[in-house]
Design a protein around this motif. Sequence first.
Motif, PDB file in Angstrom:
ATOM      1  N   TYR A 227      11.828  -0.860  -4.913  1.00  0.00           N
ATOM      2  CA  TYR A 227      12.446  -2.082  -5.421  1.00  0.00           C
ATOM      3  C   TYR A 227      12.168  -3.266  -4.496  1.00  0.00           C
ATOM      4  CZ  TYR A 227      16.207  -5.280  -6.879  1.00  0.00           C
ATOM      5  OH  TYR A 227      16.918  -6.366  -7.294  1.00  0.00           O
ATOM      6  N   MET A 228      12.237  -3.030  -3.180  1.00  0.00           N
ATOM      7  CA  MET A 228      12.050  -4.115  -2.218  1.00  0.00           C
ATOM      8  C   MET A 228      10.641  -4.703  -2.269  1.00  0.00           C
ATOM      9  SD  MET A 228      14.851  -4.765  -0.697  1.00  0.00           S
ATOM     10  CE  MET A 228      16.456  -4.053  -0.349  1.00  0.00           C
ATOM     11  N   MET A 229       9.645  -3.907  -2.656  1.00  0.00           N
ATOM     12  CA  MET A 229       8.275  -4.403  -2.688  1.00  0.00           C
ATOM     13  C   MET A 229       8.078  -5.512  -3.713  1.00  0.00           C
ATOM     14  SD  MET A 229       6.073  -0.915  -2.207  1.00  0.00           S
ATOM     15  CE  MET A 229       6.442   0.209  -0.852  1.00  0.00           C
TER      16      MET A 229
ATOM     17  N   ALA B 118       0.830  -1.209   0.000  1.00  0.00           N
ATOM     18  CA  ALA B 118       0.000   0.000   0.000  1.00  0.00           C
ATOM     19  C   ALA B 118       0.864   1.258   0.000  1.00  0.00           C
ATOM     20  CB  ALA B 118      -0.929   0.001   1.219  1.00  0.00           C
ATOM     21  N   MET B 119       2.138   1.131   0.372  1.00  0.00           N
ATOM     22  CA  MET B 119       3.065   2.269   0.368  1.00  0.00           C
ATOM     23  C   MET B 119       3.763   2.424  -0.977  1.00  0.00           C
ATOM     24  SD  MET B 119       2.865   3.663   3.345  1.00  0.00           S
ATOM     25  CE  MET B 119       4.332   4.668   3.401  1.00  0.00           C
ATOM     26  N   LEU B 120       3.234   1.845  -2.036  1.00  0.00           N
ATOM     27  CA  LEU B 120       3.821   1.987  -3.356  1.00  0.00           C
ATOM     28  C   LEU B 120       3.905   3.458  -3.740  1.00  0.00           C
ATOM     29  CD1 LEU B 120       4.825   0.498  -5.933  1.00  0.00           C
ATOM     30  CD2 LEU B 120       2.468   0.589  -6.760  1.00  0.00           C
ATOM     31  N   ASN B 121       5.071   3.867  -4.237  1.00  0.00           N
ATOM     32  CA  ASN B 121       5.369   5.252  -4.638  1.00  0.00           C
ATOM     33  C   ASN B 121       5.422   6.196  -3.451  1.00  0.00           C
ATOM     34  OD1 ASN B 121       6.096   7.153  -6.558  1.00  0.00           O
ATOM     35  ND2 ASN B 121       4.000   7.797  -6.934  1.00  0.00           N
ATOM     36  N   HIS B 122       5.705   5.650  -2.267  1.00  0.00           N
ATOM     37  CA  HIS B 122       5.878   6.463  -1.067  1.00  0.00           C
ATOM     38  C   HIS B 122       7.116   5.985  -0.321  1.00  0.00           C
ATOM     39  CE1 HIS B 122       1.981   8.578  -1.168  1.00  0.00           C
ATOM     40  NE2 HIS B 122       1.534   7.458  -1.715  1.00  0.00           N
ATOM     41  N   PRO B 123       7.922   6.895   0.186  1.00  0.00           N
ATOM     42  CA  PRO B 123       9.059   6.461   1.017  1.00  0.00           C
ATOM     43  C   PRO B 123       8.570   5.918   2.350  1.00  0.00           C
ATOM     44  CG  PRO B 123       8.899   8.861   0.982  1.00  0.00           C
ATOM     45  CD  PRO B 123       7.880   8.355   0.015  1.00  0.00           C
TER      46      PRO B 123
END
Length: 574
Positions: free
Chosen positions: A234-236, A7-12
């Motif tokens: 990348y880790m996701m 859910a934190m895709l494109n968020h630090p």
Amino acid sequence: MKVKLKAMLNHPLPYRLRTLAWRYFLEDTTVRQDYLHKLRTDSREVVSPMNAEISEKCQQIIDCQPAFQEIKGHKGAFYLMTSVLSYYHACKRSRSTLTDNEYFLTLPFILTSMQSLSMKEQPSSKLVVSLVEEYVSFMGLRPGFMDDSGTDEDKESLQEFVSKVIENLKHVDKKSLEIIREACQPPEDMIITTKEGKRKHLLEDFSAVICPVIRCMFVGFLNVESMLYIWDQYMMGVHNCQYKMECLSAYVAIVIKLLSHHLKDCQSSTAMQRVIQTQGPKLQTHQFQYQIKKYFVDKFKKLLKEKDEDVFPVLDPTQAWSHWNREVIPDRTTSVDRRRARDLRLADRQRVLEEEREQWEKIIAEEESKRKTGGYLPYLQLDSSKPASRSQHNNESPLNQLENERRDRIETERKLQAEINMLREELRAARREQRPLTTLSLETVVSRYIMPAPANTPQDGIVQYPIPIHSIVDDEAEEVKNILTEMIKKVHISTHKVAHGAGRARSNLDKETLRFINLHKEHLKKAEMKVFGHYLGSNEFDSLPSSQKEIKSAELMTVIQELIEEDHERQERR
């Protein structure tokens, strides 16, 4: 857990969440158990024969490389970096030393563990084990285009990756692609006539530009915040090969686009690489977020099999802030509504219990009628004053034994239910008798106004009369009102500071707001001139037919959006 983190895709990721998330995505029990086994049996196996050279190289990189300035002079970080690399080299069983990229790739892992490190002491063994597991697992999951082993398979993977970056540049910014082509032109003495030959030369020169960037995964080419943000993304999908290709190629293309105004003066691949290394650290995280949201986020979600809904908003400088919350705001409820809903829930619960009781009574009545009509064998009549002998009990038929067990169980359940009801009544009576007459706590006061007090019922023939507490309730209501009013005032002040700032920040925000208002007016005038050919009068737009209003309004918004994006790109190039 992995689905929730996506859910934190494109968020630090926040610092603590980043530490746990990376550890979770890179978990590898085989690596951990192998390290612990070697550490227990023979500790020399976890240390490389070239440990002294590795330590010296680590110290040299920390002292000289700008990217490692945050851990310079940090004893715990130095020992952690040396321990991880020494074990990694021991596992490779290679006589050659480690590459610079393998040293650089330890930096993100050390930065995520800085709060657990001591400035003057060695790291704990638990932290060393965790970072060894993460680093070795990460290096084993690297795609072929990140590995500079020189094998044919890795070369093909690198060529595929460079082609993907060029394809993304066509989609994102064709002008940047033209800049790359001009900078990667073959020299005059090299004559290339075929289209395939020119493409091959472009791939070779362009791969020389992006290879240093991608093989160390932006370490040293971006600032720490932007670099860790890309590592989070990348880790996701670290276990998804296609996602890793799409993710890294997208970020390389974005770096080229954001630095295109610096790259246009470059005449060679070496000059382009120097520009990326010097100007890349100036790029900010929000610039990457905006470009990803605009061009690539839908593709990332499909690869990660995520829904199209954004859990957290991304600040889009070219859009109004109305898109930050698309959820429907729930209706405000009062205490009367909550009490009514609670009464309905209690009534439904009581109805369900009554239906269950009626069903049990019906089943019992049917079984009794079957017994009387001969459906079952007659019960064995025993004298209550004389216990049944073992022989009598053994002579009972299995059906009679089953019926007796069922009857005993029902009787036991009835007795237990009666005891539970009696205990409930005693507890209610004790609560009413122990009602305090002094000043109550805030929780008690609030619960009194939210939940209705239980009714007084006679117990054992003694009638309990309600205690007169009108004056106490009035004082408590006033106290609760004052507390809530003070809390709402503080919330209002805090919200106002967050929204409008304070001091110099507020004056700067006012200036920026005024500048955006004037800029919007200019965009509106330009859009009117482009759509209508002249500036609109005061009531000219309102006099148009409704069908024309919708068409012209959409055209105006399209032109305004284009002007806003042009201004935003112009500001990024400054």
